[in-house]
Design an enzyme around this catalytic site. Structure first.
Site, PDB file in Angstrom:
ATOM      1  N   SER A  67       0.877   3.965  -2.346  1.00  0.00           N
ATOM      2  CA  SER A  67       2.321   3.835  -2.094  1.00  0.00           C
ATOM      3  C   SER A  67       2.745   2.411  -1.740  1.00  0.00           C
ATOM      4  O   SER A  67       3.932   2.100  -1.761  1.00  0.00           O
ATOM      5  CB  SER A  67       2.744   4.763  -0.944  1.00  0.00           C
ATOM      6  OG  SER A  67       2.189   6.039  -1.082  1.00  0.00           O
ATOM      7  N   HIS A  71       2.077   0.745   6.936  1.00  0.00           N
ATOM      8  CA  HIS A  71       2.444   1.762   7.918  1.00  0.00           C
ATOM      9  C   HIS A  71       2.581   1.158   9.318  1.00  0.00           C
ATOM     10  O   HIS A  71       1.822   0.256   9.691  1.00  0.00           O
ATOM     11  CB  HIS A  71       1.373   2.861   7.960  1.00  0.00           C
ATOM     12  CG  HIS A  71       1.348   3.679   6.703  1.00  0.00           C
ATOM     13  ND1 HIS A  71       2.364   4.546   6.370  1.00  0.00           N
ATOM     14  CD2 HIS A  71       0.447   3.747   5.694  1.00  0.00           C
ATOM     15  CE1 HIS A  71       2.082   5.118   5.215  1.00  0.00           C
ATOM     16  NE2 HIS A  71       0.927   4.651   4.779  1.00  0.00           N
ATOM     17  N   VAL A 194     -23.274  -1.638  -9.111  1.00  0.00           N
ATOM     18  CA  VAL A 194     -24.526  -1.647  -8.347  1.00  0.00           C
ATOM     19  C   VAL A 194     -25.215  -0.291  -8.496  1.00  0.00           C
ATOM     20  O   VAL A 194     -24.624   0.754  -8.217  1.00  0.00           O
ATOM     21  CB  VAL A 194     -24.232  -1.955  -6.860  1.00  0.00           C
ATOM     22  CG1 VAL A 194     -25.492  -1.807  -6.015  1.00  0.00           C
ATOM     23  CG2 VAL A 194     -23.639  -3.348  -6.720  1.00  0.00           C
ATOM     24  N   LYS A 271       0.619  12.212   4.639  1.00  0.00           N
ATOM     25  CA  LYS A 271       1.955  11.855   5.128  1.00  0.00           C
ATOM     26  C   LYS A 271       3.073  12.459   4.285  1.00  0.00           C
ATOM     27  O   LYS A 271       4.239  12.223   4.548  1.00  0.00           O
ATOM     28  CB  LYS A 271       2.075  10.329   5.173  1.00  0.00           C
ATOM     29  CG  LYS A 271       1.048   9.720   6.115  1.00  0.00           C
ATOM     30  CD  LYS A 271       1.116   8.217   6.130  1.00  0.00           C
ATOM     31  CE  LYS A 271      -0.085   7.615   6.841  1.00  0.00           C
ATOM     32  NZ  LYS A 271      -1.347   7.760   6.070  1.00  0.00           N
ATOM     33  N   ARG A 332      -7.597   9.166  -2.947  1.00  0.00           N
ATOM     34  CA  ARG A 332      -7.905   8.775  -1.577  1.00  0.00           C
ATOM     35  C   ARG A 332      -9.390   9.031  -1.321  1.00  0.00           C
ATOM     36  O   ARG A 332      -9.948   9.990  -1.849  1.00  0.00           O
ATOM     37  CB  ARG A 332      -7.094   9.602  -0.579  1.00  0.00           C
ATOM     38  CG  ARG A 332      -5.578   9.538  -0.777  1.00  0.00           C
ATOM     39  CD  ARG A 332      -4.932  10.597   0.095  1.00  0.00           C
ATOM     40  NE  ARG A 332      -3.490  10.689  -0.006  1.00  0.00           N
ATOM     41  CZ  ARG A 332      -2.846  11.433  -0.915  1.00  0.00           C
ATOM     42  NH1 ARG A 332      -3.519  12.111  -1.817  1.00  0.00           N
ATOM     43  NH2 ARG A 332      -1.539  11.491  -0.910  1.00  0.00           N
ATOM     44  N   CYS A 459       9.826  -0.516 -20.870  1.00  0.00           N
ATOM     45  CA  CYS A 459       9.111  -0.159 -22.113  1.00  0.00           C
ATOM     46  C   CYS A 459       7.612  -0.040 -21.867  1.00  0.00           C
ATOM     47  O   CYS A 459       6.880   0.321 -22.783  1.00  0.00           O
ATOM     48  CB  CYS A 459       9.429  -1.153 -23.223  1.00  0.00           C
ATOM     49  SG  CYS A 459       8.355  -2.593 -23.272  1.00  0.00           S
TER      50      CYS A 459
HETATM   51  C1  LIG Z   1      -2.424   8.156  -3.206  1.00  0.00           C
HETATM   52  C2  LIG Z   1      -2.714   7.089  -2.194  1.00  0.00           C
HETATM   53  C3  LIG Z   1      -1.706   6.564  -1.391  1.00  0.00           C
HETATM   54  C4  LIG Z   1      -1.994   5.604  -0.442  1.00  0.00           C
HETATM   55  N1  LIG Z   1      -0.965   5.007   0.240  1.00  0.00           N
HETATM   56  C5  LIG Z   1      -1.241   4.047   1.134  1.00  0.00           C
HETATM   57  C6  LIG Z   1      -0.198   3.364   1.798  1.00  0.00           C
HETATM   58  O1  LIG Z   1       0.971   3.538   1.493  1.00  0.00           O
HETATM   59  N2  LIG Z   1      -0.523   2.490   2.782  1.00  0.00           N
HETATM   60  C7  LIG Z   1      -1.810   2.262   3.142  1.00  0.00           C
HETATM   61  O2  LIG Z   1      -2.022   1.522   4.090  1.00  0.00           O
HETATM   62  N3  LIG Z   1      -2.826   2.831   2.477  1.00  0.00           N
HETATM   63  C8  LIG Z   1      -2.578   3.692   1.476  1.00  0.00           C
HETATM   64  N4  LIG Z   1      -3.588   4.269   0.777  1.00  0.00           N
HETATM   65  C9  LIG Z   1      -4.956   3.882   1.081  1.00  0.00           C
HETATM   66  C10 LIG Z   1      -5.343   2.584   0.387  1.00  0.00           C
HETATM   67  O3  LIG Z   1      -4.919   2.567  -0.952  1.00  0.00           O
HETATM   68  C11 LIG Z   1      -6.856   2.455   0.449  1.00  0.00           C
HETATM   69  O4  LIG Z   1      -7.266   2.653   1.768  1.00  0.00           O
HETATM   70  C12 LIG Z   1      -7.352   1.095   0.000  1.00  0.00           C
HETATM   71  O5  LIG Z   1      -6.824   0.744  -1.254  1.00  0.00           O
HETATM   72  C13 LIG Z   1      -8.862   1.145  -0.049  1.00  0.00           C
HETATM   73  O6  LIG Z   1      -9.341  -0.063  -0.556  1.00  0.00           O
HETATM   74  P1  LIG Z   1     -10.877  -0.221  -0.872  1.00  0.00           P
HETATM   75  O7  LIG Z   1     -11.072  -1.643  -1.216  1.00  0.00           O
HETATM   76  O8  LIG Z   1     -11.668   0.373   0.241  1.00  0.00           O
HETATM   77  O9  LIG Z   1     -11.153   0.749  -2.105  1.00  0.00           O
HETATM   78  P2  LIG Z   1     -10.886   0.547  -3.651  1.00  0.00           P
HETATM   79  O10 LIG Z   1      -9.602  -0.098  -3.919  1.00  0.00           O
HETATM   80  O11 LIG Z   1     -11.123   1.873  -4.278  1.00  0.00           O
HETATM   81  O12 LIG Z   1     -12.019  -0.474  -4.088  1.00  0.00           O
HETATM   82  C14 LIG Z   1     -13.369  -0.119  -4.172  1.00  0.00           C
HETATM   83  C15 LIG Z   1     -13.980  -0.916  -5.293  1.00  0.00           C
HETATM   84  O13 LIG Z   1     -15.380  -0.680  -5.333  1.00  0.00           O
HETATM   85  C16 LIG Z   1     -15.780  -0.679  -6.682  1.00  0.00           C
HETATM   86  N5  LIG Z   1     -17.060   0.018  -6.786  1.00  0.00           N
HETATM   87  C17 LIG Z   1     -17.311   1.340  -6.635  1.00  0.00           C
HETATM   88  N6  LIG Z   1     -18.621   1.589  -6.829  1.00  0.00           N
HETATM   89  C18 LIG Z   1     -19.208   0.404  -7.089  1.00  0.00           C
HETATM   90  C19 LIG Z   1     -20.541   0.019  -7.391  1.00  0.00           C
HETATM   91  N7  LIG Z   1     -21.531   0.905  -7.452  1.00  0.00           N
HETATM   92  N8  LIG Z   1     -20.808  -1.281  -7.638  1.00  0.00           N
HETATM   93  C20 LIG Z   1     -19.813  -2.205  -7.599  1.00  0.00           C
HETATM   94  N9  LIG Z   1     -18.526  -1.892  -7.315  1.00  0.00           N
HETATM   95  C21 LIG Z   1     -18.222  -0.603  -7.064  1.00  0.00           C
HETATM   96  C22 LIG Z   1     -14.638   0.052  -7.378  1.00  0.00           C
HETATM   97  O14 LIG Z   1     -14.639  -0.192  -8.766  1.00  0.00           O
HETATM   98  C23 LIG Z   1     -13.443  -0.503  -6.662  1.00  0.00           C
HETATM   99  O15 LIG Z   1     -12.910  -1.635  -7.304  1.00  0.00           O
HETATM  100  C24 LIG Z   1      -3.324   5.192  -0.230  1.00  0.00           C
HETATM  101  C25 LIG Z   1      -4.337   5.688  -1.058  1.00  0.00           C
HETATM  102  C26 LIG Z   1      -4.032   6.589  -2.061  1.00  0.00           C
HETATM  103  C27 LIG Z   1      -5.106   7.018  -3.003  1.00  0.00           C
END
Ligand SMILES: Cc1cc2nc3c(=O)[nH]c(=O)nc-3n(C[C@H](O)[C@H](O)[C@H](O)COP(=O)(O)OP(=O)(O)OC[C@H]3O[C@@H](n4cnc5c(N)ncnc54)[C@H](O)[C@@H]3O)c2cc1C
Length: 498
Positions: A67, A71, A194, A271, A332, A459
């Site tokens: 989103s 927050h 990995v 939420k 999520r 588009c």
């Molecule tokens: C529907 C939804 C709504 C949300 N809304 C909000 C919001 O409004 N506000 C808020 O604060 N948070 C929100 N969140 C939470 C937020 O989006 C996440 O907490 C955040 O993006 C997590 O980031 P990350 O880097 O941990 O994970 P990710 O962005 O998933 O990054 C993980 C990365 O690891 C890589 N990876 C996985 N396995 C491997 C591997 N074996 N080797 C190498 N790379 C790998 C993936 O390709 C990916 O690029 C929301 C989440 C969702 C799904």
């Protein structure tokens, strides 16, 4: 180093098993917003960092589909890591976005009650928020709410107002954080999924197929796959399950229907469906919340979108549903503890797990990054600071936001800024070329889209997509047939017709 194709000399320096192969201080697994901000924090501290990303680009996991809300912090249970990092991250976000040239707006948020029962739930949220240290929370009466948001649903009876709520471009934050980390010395290796990790004093060997990268410390920021990465070092302590959230994105003409982010009262699953302007000026509706098992299922469903439309139209009046320009979903990362899991591995303390980073993970990411840097130091990482570290990343030229004089000046320097490629969003060839050559470099049509907004308009790239592909082909020096939509085998052209 870039993230397109490693020159042979660098490739061998990174990947051989010879004793001369570079040993990094820290390998960060996963280039979402969390891994990207951790990498930036570590370069600030003077550590040598390599970021290993499975996909062809940065921010292709949860960071690309959420989103985008910063927050305020009234929702998380007091005493949890979620509560702590949400409030800390919320406070850090404005200055961080300024340093990195990322779009952020402090628009405030509302949790709207539609019944007396929901009004009570709002009072509970205030109490939680105050325990979490959220400032400025107020209950608005029906009249005050209507004065603030004239389009609010007619059955609304009251609302919780949080003035510290905001909106940010989530993938923009990840690109800018990692780009800044790279400008300060971090390396990014994409298409590096990995699949094996071994530890032999004093370093981890982190592998993807035949390639091996060595680092004295490692961070597991693999999002929804963090449990699977943990298994690679024999850790079976937690699981991460996907909870899908579907969205509808509306045209920019609807972007000012509300000024605050309008939430409903939260439930056990999250939420609830919100209505909010985005940092780029669209209106976003969603998300749904559906638990599942499939970590690859990013489909949208007719039922999901129908339920979003019904709830959003109850929250806010006058949403023109014909102005939907796209729908999408994100997954999520739901852990089994109810909280973020951020800690050293119990057997290998130089390996830090950063798992189950579900919402409010985007908001919390800047604070999580500082905490992880602290955990690494506690585990023995010795850093001396980086006197050359620059926290500043100039924002890209955004042609559409310039005055006529500024546009003329830019075009006089570089004619490519005079050629509009994406007409919906007014994105020029100059901006696309910049995205292809600036860290972290765009190598796909979607990569260009997420950096420049070329193809994000009404588009959805129908007109500009082929031109972007041609520019990528030219700038990367690859045949058009090799240009992909989003990496892997997502080729756009299969050959010539004549
Ligand atoms: C529907 C939804 C709504 C949300 N809304 C909000 C919001 O409004 N506000 C808020 O604060 N948070 C929100 N969140 C939470 C937020 O989006 C996440 O907490 C955040 O993006 C997590 O980031 P990350 O880097 O941990 O994970 P990710 O962005 O998933 O990054 C993980 C990365 O690891 C890589 N990876 C996985 N396995 C491997 C591997 N074996 N080797 C190498 N790379 C790998 C993936 O390709 C990916 O690029 C929301 C989440 C969702 C799904």
């Amino acid at each position: 180093m870039d993230n397109i194709a490693l020159p042979k000399t660098q490739e061998s320096a990174l990947f051989t098993d010879s004793s001369e192969a570079e040993v990094f201080d820290v390998a960060v697994i996963g280039a979402g917003v969390v891994g990207s901000l951790i990498a930036r924090e570590l370069t600030r501290q003077g550590a040598s960092v390599v970021v290993l990303e499975a996909k062809s680009d940065v921010a292709m996991g949860a960071t690309s589909a959420n989103s985008g809300i910063v927050h305020a912090g009234f929702d998380a249970k007091p005493g949890t890591l979620k509560a702590r990092f949400n409030v800390e991250g919320n406070r850090m976000m404005p200055a961080l976005c300024k340093e990195l040239g990322v779009k952020y707006r402090n628009n405030g948020s509302l949790v709207v009650a539609f019944s007396e029962e929901e009004k009570e739930a709002i009072c509970e949220l205030i109490s939680r928020g105050e325990q979490n240290g959220v400032e400025g929370l107020q209950v608005l009466s029906r009249e005050e709410l209507r004065a603030k948001e004239p389009n609010i649903g007619e059955n609304a009876v009251a609302a919780l107002y949080a003035p510290t709520g905001g909106i940010v471009c989530p993938y923009g934050l990840a690109f800018a954080a990692l780009g800044n980390a790279m400008d300060n010395g971090a390396q990014l290796i994409t298409d590096f999924a990995v699949d094996a990790i071994t530890y032999e004093e004093p370093y981890f060997s982190v592998s993807s197929s035949e390639k091996v990268v060595r680092a004295r410390y490692a961070v597991n920021a693999a999002g929804i796959y963090a449990d699977e990465v943990a298994r690679l070092i024999g850790c079976h302590d937690f699981t991460v399950k996907p909870r899908k959230g579907e969205y509808m994105l509306m045209d920019k003409t609807c972007g000012d229907l509300v000024s605050c982010t309008v939430f409903r009262v939260p439930s056990r699953l999250g939420k609830g469906v919100l209505v909010s302007p985005t940092a780029d000026g669209n209106l976003i509706l969603g998300p749904t919340a559906a638990d599942g098992e499939d970590k690859t299922d990013k489909s949208t469903t007719a039922e999901g979108l129908k339920s979003i439309a019904a709830l959003a139209c109850q929250s806010v009046q006058g949403i023109p549903l014909r102005s939907v320009i796209t729908s999408f979903s994100g997954l999520r990362s739901v852990g089994d503890t109810g909280d973020f899991i951020i800690r050293p591995d119990s057997v290998l303390p130089r390996f830090i797990h950063v798992a189950a980073i579900e919402s409010p993970g985007l908001t919390s990411a800047p604070a999580i990054a500082c905490y992880v840097a602290e955990l690494l130091q506690n585990a023995g990482l010795s850093v001396k600071g980086n006197p050359d570290f620059s926290p500043i990343r100039e924002s890209e030229y955004a042609f559409r936001e310039m005055t006529a004089e500024q546009k003329n000046a830019v075009i006089a320097k570089d004619k490519r800024y005079g050629r509009v490629v994406c007409r919906c969003e007014t994105v020029t060839e100059g901006e696309i070329v910049e995205a292809i050559h600036r860290n972290p470099k765009a190598t796909t049509v979607d990569g260009v889209k997420r950096r420049t907004r070329g193809g994000m308009g009404r588009c959805q790239g129908g007109f500009c997509g082929p031109i972007v592909a041609e520019i990528l082909s030219r700038e990367l020096g690859i045949p058009l047939e090799q240009v992909t939509k989003s990496g892997g085998k997502s080729y756009l052209n299969v050959g010539k017709t004549k």
